[in-house]
Design a protein around this motif. Structure first.
Motif, mmCIF file in Angstrom:
data_model
loop_
_atom_site.group_PDB
_atom_site.id
_atom_site.type_symbol
_atom_site.label_atom_id
_atom_site.label_comp_id
_atom_site.label_asym_id
_atom_site.label_seq_id
_atom_site.Cartn_x
_atom_site.Cartn_y
_atom_site.Cartn_z
ATOM 1 N N LEU A 206 0.745 -1.055 -0.266
ATOM 2 C CA LEU A 206 0.194 -0.108 0.103
ATOM 3 C C LEU A 206 1.495 1.077 0.069
ATOM 4 N N ASP A 207 1.964 0.967 -0.535
ATOM 5 C CA ASP A 207 2.876 2.196 -1.037
ATOM 6 C C ASP A 207 2.380 3.129 -1.359
ATOM 7 N N LYS A 208 2.399 4.565 -0.807
ATOM 8 C CA LYS A 208 2.452 6.207 -1.960
ATOM 9 C C LYS A 208 2.671 5.446 -3.712
ATOM 10 N N ASN A 209 1.909 5.980 -4.186
ATOM 11 C CA ASN A 209 2.295 6.760 -5.861
ATOM 12 C C ASN A 209 1.821 7.954 -6.546
ATOM 13 N N PRO A 210 1.909 7.944 -7.461
ATOM 14 C CA PRO A 210 1.869 9.641 -7.682
ATOM 15 C C PRO A 210 0.297 9.508 -8.295
ATOM 16 N N ALA A 211 -0.063 8.400 -8.142
ATOM 17 C CA ALA A 211 -1.839 7.986 -8.473
ATOM 18 C C ALA A 211 -2.546 8.516 -7.183
ATOM 19 N N ASN A 212 -2.520 8.373 -5.841
ATOM 20 C CA ASN A 212 -2.471 7.962 -4.703
ATOM 21 C C ASN A 212 -1.757 9.545 -3.765
ATOM 22 N N TYR A 213 -0.668 10.249 -4.075
ATOM 23 C CA TYR A 213 -0.036 10.606 -3.368
ATOM 24 C C TYR A 213 0.798 11.982 -4.150
ATOM 25 N N GLN A 214 0.489 13.727 -3.799
ATOM 26 C CA GLN A 214 0.418 14.529 -4.366
ATOM 27 C C GLN A 214 1.052 15.389 -4.010
ATOM 28 N N PRO A 215 2.489 15.902 -3.302
ATOM 29 C CA PRO A 215 2.790 17.144 -2.514
ATOM 30 C C PRO A 215 1.348 18.273 -2.565
ATOM 31 N N LEU A 216 1.575 18.575 -1.555
ATOM 32 C CA LEU A 216 0.361 19.933 -1.169
ATOM 33 C C LEU A 216 0.905 21.315 -1.187
ATOM 34 N N THR A 217 0.363 21.901 -1.947
ATOM 35 C CA THR A 217 1.007 22.763 -2.631
ATOM 36 C C THR A 217 -0.091 24.336 -2.985
ATOM 37 N N PRO A 218 -0.503 25.593 -1.990
ATOM 38 C CA PRO A 218 -1.440 26.795 -2.713
ATOM 39 C C PRO A 218 -1.362 26.276 -3.865
ATOM 40 N N LEU A 219 -0.318 26.725 -4.873
ATOM 41 C CA LEU A 219 -0.582 27.043 -6.432
ATOM 42 C C LEU A 219 -1.030 25.935 -6.850
ATOM 43 N N SER A 220 -2.000 25.512 -6.242
ATOM 44 C CA SER A 220 -3.168 24.172 -6.876
ATOM 45 C C SER A 220 -4.079 25.405 -7.083
ATOM 46 N N PHE A 221 -4.427 26.077 -5.896
ATOM 47 C CA PHE A 221 -5.501 26.901 -5.781
ATOM 48 C C PHE A 221 -6.412 27.748 -7.010
ATOM 49 N N LEU A 222 -5.024 28.588 -7.710
ATOM 50 C CA LEU A 222 -5.168 29.479 -8.818
ATOM 51 C C LEU A 222 -5.656 28.496 -9.703
ATOM 52 N N GLU A 223 -4.982 27.357 -9.615
ATOM 53 C CA GLU A 223 -5.341 26.659 -11.134
ATOM 54 C C GLU A 223 -6.005 25.522 -11.157
ATOM 55 N N ARG A 224 -7.136 25.880 -9.810
ATOM 56 C CA ARG A 224 -8.545 25.495 -10.196
ATOM 57 C C ARG A 224 -9.618 26.641 -10.323
ATOM 58 N N SER A 225 -9.389 27.518 -9.542
ATOM 59 C CA SER A 225 -10.395 28.401 -9.747
ATOM 60 C C SER A 225 -10.030 28.940 -11.475
ATOM 61 N N ALA A 226 -9.244 29.046 -11.913
ATOM 62 C CA ALA A 226 -8.976 29.635 -13.178
ATOM 63 C C ALA A 226 -9.529 28.386 -14.045
ATOM 64 N N ARG A 227 -9.496 27.510 -14.060
ATOM 65 C CA ARG A 227 -10.168 25.982 -14.391
ATOM 66 C C ARG A 227 -11.939 26.178 -14.294
#
Length: 545
Positions: free
Chosen positions: A13-34
């Motif tokens: 049950l290891d971490k992999n790109p599908a179940n773990y992404q580093p948290l960053t507030p930069l994603s907030f702007l990307e989501r709102s723009a989309r």
């Protein structure tokens, strides 16, 4: 000894790109723009920008910085007012792996120069209003960063372009579709903020993506922000990255209403015309709103949420703000905790308390944000919690994911701050049975004036250099407008003379203006039997001065 069998929950049950992404507030702007590409993101004078525009311009900035050689862990310093460029820097700089260093516009050139050198600034974005200060600092600094001028169309005052390229021309060379990357590790640095030094130079607080992400969400939860709030930028973005609100507002697709100067008329106009729902600020902002001439005030017609830090507002101020249409909430935090991480979370059962009891509850700093894992008051010597009696003094300590990485290039200070597995705030307080804390003193003798930290030791060092001064001590004097101002107690050398005006003028020659004493009292300094100055006596004297 036989090893314990691996649990099924620990196997395959290891971490992999599908179940773990580093948290960053930069994603907030990307989501709102989309999701909300056409929703108003930024209002600044005549400028109106949608989330589509905000995201594209931030990516242009990231791309331009990358072309200029900025990569992971390169520092980009910015000295700007609360403008669109400052908001874009909060995204564009970390989007290319850089570390954002917002500089206090009220500091003097030597401190700015120290910050540029200590942070090894590779790029320096300079608002034309602060070009003189920046030019002086660059002349003193060892580093030679690429200087980018920001010529705000809303600014028509003095200043000059001192860099090699103007901001709009610089980002025009960037790609609006720049493929920015999340940090490889959420522990990667996102920002560098310098604290006011208690002795010597300031310390560089390093923040990470995870902490910025969590505190930004903590603001939304704590401040009760629904979708599409309208936030007025009365809080300087150079203060702990605007308490992480540049990221918070974008997470809920809110509108950032920029405010270049905090003036009463501009605030009332923005609140009335733009439909402002939230704002933050030091006591000085409340003072400006309440004491504005009638001609500058506007009818609000609704409740606006106002969040304030530093000293708790007096009961009379709270009542006046409520009558003016503002619901005031008291916060507490430090640069080392990404800004406010403690809130006076109001219990409705307290609404019916007597005036005195109501004020006593309001005076408390409060309880942790949901994203701060631990906060208590401890004896710093034994690291044992003090009794929750509301009387026993101890040091306020915190732990959790919204505590800084540490101090840049200062292992000793970091180790001291984190001794015993807790962050030592340096603030002295008491703990109540219900878990609320209240500050009683500052072990570092920091004065908070208009939201700015002033080191009493720094001011005392300047006073001691005056040829007529034999001894000096500086404490906070309560002030209705600024919250606190420096009050200097001075002993003169035998046979020497000086006036209060001369002492203040001396300080103005050697300190940033906001750090200078407003009051000077000539007296023999009260001391203990070992010769230590009794500052608690001076604080009482300052209150009556």
């Amino acid at each position: 000894m036989k090893e314990a069998a691996m649990s099924a929950y620990d196997r395959d049950l290891d971490k992999n790109p599908a179940n773990y992404q580093p948290l960053t507030p930069l994603s907030f702007l990307e989501r709102s723009a989309r999701v909300f590409p056409d929703h108003p993101a930024i209002v600044h004078g005549r400028i109106r920008r949608s989330y589509r525009d905000f995201y594209a311009r931030s990516r242009r900035l990231a791309s331009a910085l990358a072309k200029a050689g900025v990569g992971k862990n390169d520092t980009v310093a910015v000295i700007c007012a609360n403008t669109p460029a400052m908001l874009e820097a909060h995204y564009g700089v970390p989007m290319c792996g850089g570390v954002l260093n917002t500089l206090n516009t009220r500091l003097d050139a030597p401190i700015i120069a120290f910050s540029l050198d200590h942070g090894e600034a590779k790029v320096f974005i300079v608002d034309r209003e602060f070009s003189k200060l920046a030019k002086e600092a660059l002349a003193l600094a060892k580093v030679k960063p690429l200087v980018v001028d920001y010529d705000d169309p809303e600014y028509d005052g003095p200043g000059e372009r001192i860099g090699s390229v103007e901001y709009e021309d610089f980002i025009a060379g960037g790609d609006p579709d720049y493929a920015w990357q999340r940090p490889a590790d959420e522990w990667d640095a996102i920002a560098l903020n310098y604290t006011s030094g208690t002795t010597g130079n300031p310390k560089g607080v390093v923040s990470h993506h995870r902490g910025a992400y969590l505190l930004a969400l903590g603001n939304i939860v704590t401040c009760g922000m629904a979708k599409h709030p309208v936030y007025l930028w009365t809080l300087p973005m150079f203060h702990c990255n605007g308490w992480c609100f540049p990221w918070s507002i974008s997470a809920v697709a809110g509108t950032h209403v920029c405010l270049r100067w905090v003036r009463a008329k501009a605030m009332y106009d923005a609140i009335a015309d733009q439909g402002v729902t939230h704002l933050c600020g030091a006591p000085i902002v409340m003072s400006l709103l309440l004491n504005a001439p009638a001609a500058e005030k506007r009818e609000i017609g609704r409740t606006v949420s106002f969040f304030t830090a530093a000293a708790p507002p007096p009961e009379a101020v709270l009542a006046a703000m409520k009558a003016a249409g503002f619901d005031v909430t008291h916060l507490y935090g430090l640069t080392e905790t990404y800004g406010p991480s403690v809130i006076n979370d109001w219990n409705r059962d307290w609404d019916g308390l007597s005036s005195a009891d109501y004020a006593a509850k309001k005076a408390r700093q409060g309880v942790p944000y949901p994203v701060l894992e631990g906060m208590t008051v401890m004896n710093p010597e034994t690291m044992e919690p003090v009794p929750a009696d509301g009387v026993t003094l101890g040091e306020v300590m915190m732990r959790g994911n919204v505590v800084m990485k540490g101090y840049l290039k200062n292992r000793k200070a970091s180790d001291e701050a984190f001794a015993g597995g807790w962050f030592h705030s340096g603030d002295l307080g008491v703990l109540y049975p219900d878990g609320y804390i209240q500050l009683k003193d500052r072990s570092k003798d920091i004065i908070i004036s208009g939201g700015e930290n002033i080191s009493s030791i720094e001011v005392e060092d300047v006073l001691f250099k005056h040829p007529a001064v034999q001894a000096a001590a500086v404490v906070a004097k309560p002030d209705d407008k600024w919250g606190e101002t420096p009050c200097a107690f001075v002993e003169l050398k035998p046979g020497m003379s000086a006036t209060a005006e001369e002492i203040i003028a001396w300080c103005r020659q050697n300190l940033a203006a906001f750090k200078c004493p407003r009051t000077v009292i000539f007296t023999e300094l009260p001391k203990t039997s070992t010769g230590k100055i009794q500052k608690f006596v001076l604080r009482e004297m300052a209150k009556g001065a």
